[in-house]
Motif scaffolding. Structure first.
Motif, PDB file in Angstrom:
ATOM      1  N   GLU A 105      44.510  40.859  37.683  1.00  0.00           N
ATOM      2  CA  GLU A 105      43.167  40.382  37.364  1.00  0.00           C
ATOM      3  C   GLU A 105      43.140  39.451  36.150  1.00  0.00           C
ATOM      4  O   GLU A 105      42.238  38.622  36.028  1.00  0.00           O
ATOM      5  CB  GLU A 105      42.214  41.564  37.159  1.00  0.00           C
ATOM      6  CG  GLU A 105      41.974  42.379  38.421  1.00  0.00           C
ATOM      7  CD  GLU A 105      41.351  41.586  39.569  1.00  0.00           C
ATOM      8  OE1 GLU A 105      40.617  40.598  39.321  1.00  0.00           O
ATOM      9  OE2 GLU A 105      41.601  41.951  40.726  1.00  0.00           O
ATOM     10  N   GLU A 106      44.128  39.576  35.260  1.00  0.00           N
ATOM     11  CA  GLU A 106      44.185  38.677  34.102  1.00  0.00           C
ATOM     12  C   GLU A 106      44.276  37.219  34.561  1.00  0.00           C
ATOM     13  O   GLU A 106      43.695  36.331  33.949  1.00  0.00           O
ATOM     14  CB  GLU A 106      45.387  39.011  33.198  1.00  0.00           C
ATOM     15  CG  GLU A 106      45.314  40.381  32.536  1.00  0.00           C
ATOM     16  CD  GLU A 106      45.864  41.520  33.403  1.00  0.00           C
ATOM     17  OE1 GLU A 106      46.108  42.595  32.842  1.00  0.00           O
ATOM     18  OE2 GLU A 106      46.044  41.342  34.626  1.00  0.00           O
ATOM     19  N   SER A 108      43.315  36.216  37.742  1.00  0.00           N
ATOM     20  CA  SER A 108      42.114  35.941  38.534  1.00  0.00           C
ATOM     21  C   SER A 108      40.967  35.466  37.645  1.00  0.00           C
ATOM     22  O   SER A 108      40.203  34.584  38.031  1.00  0.00           O
ATOM     23  CB  SER A 108      41.692  37.185  39.313  1.00  0.00           C
ATOM     24  OG  SER A 108      42.668  37.534  40.262  1.00  0.00           O
ATOM     25  N   ALA A 109      40.858  36.036  36.458  1.00  0.00           N
ATOM     26  CA  ALA A 109      39.797  35.651  35.528  1.00  0.00           C
ATOM     27  C   ALA A 109      39.930  34.189  35.093  1.00  0.00           C
ATOM     28  O   ALA A 109      38.933  33.543  34.769  1.00  0.00           O
ATOM     29  CB  ALA A 109      39.815  36.565  34.306  1.00  0.00           C
ATOM     30  N   LYS A 111      40.996  31.774  37.062  1.00  0.00           N
ATOM     31  CA  LYS A 111      40.849  30.913  38.247  1.00  0.00           C
ATOM     32  C   LYS A 111      41.923  29.812  38.220  1.00  0.00           C
ATOM     33  O   LYS A 111      41.620  28.625  38.181  1.00  0.00           O
ATOM     34  CB  LYS A 111      39.448  30.327  38.333  1.00  0.00           C
ATOM     35  CG  LYS A 111      38.376  31.394  38.478  1.00  0.00           C
ATOM     36  CD  LYS A 111      37.114  30.820  39.016  1.00  0.00           C
ATOM     37  CE  LYS A 111      36.060  31.866  39.212  1.00  0.00           C
ATOM     38  NZ  LYS A 111      36.296  32.781  40.287  1.00  0.00           N
TER      39      LYS A 111
END
Length: 166
Positions: A105-106, A108-109, A111
């Motif tokens: 998720e690091e 994904s944040a 983008k």
């Protein structure tokens, strides 16, 4: 006779090969980078009934530790950005087996537009358990130079993701 042997061999080879429809592939076209690197190892599980085992079975059946490696995978999304997946793969007698799979998720944040993923070294051999890889990405597709981010998994399995410093 030679023709019959050739035909039989062709049938055997084709029977062992998975068939894919035209344009079909076992690997998604959305995968842009894959790196297999590092390793992990867990001690062998011991049987609770070890006290009742005979010396003969103990000598022939030693507990085997679980071992494997890690994979980082960049998967392109519809908007052109990427998700980075981390997988823990166990090396078994029957072939590789996914133990865990998660989206980092690091990343994904951010983008990100991933431009490359590199292992610590390309020899495939590391001296200590864990993983060290560098993900090169852009947060703006028009940027000229990518940023470098490191993914580190230490010997006890702790994951750390941070911007690389040179």
């Amino acid at each position: 006779m030679k023709r019959a042997l050739t035909a039989a061999l062709a049938i055997l080879l084709l029977a062992g090969t998975p068939a894919f429809a035209e344009g079909e592939s076992p690997v998604s076209e959305a995968i842009t980078f894959v790196v297999s690197t590092g390793f992990w190892e867990e001690p062998a599980e011991t049987d609770g009934d070890a006290a009742t085992a005979t010396s003969e079975t103990t000598a022939t059946k030693k507990p085997v530790p679980r071992r494997g490696y890690y994979k980082l995978i960049a998967v392109r999304q519809k908007d052109g950005t990427a998700q980075i997946h981390l997988q823990q793969i166990e090396a078994t007698a029957d072939g590789p087996k996914i133990v865990s799979s998660t989206v980092l998720e690091e990343f994904s944040a951010l983008k990100p537009y991933v431009t490359d993923i590199r292992p610590e070294n390309s020899s495939g051999v590391t001296a200590q358990p864990g993983l060290f890889a560098t993900v090169h990405l852009k947060t703006d597709p028009k940027a000229t130079e990518p940023e470098s981010w490191t993914v580190l998994i230490d010997d006890i399995g702790e994951i750390k993701i941070e911007r690389a410093t040179n």
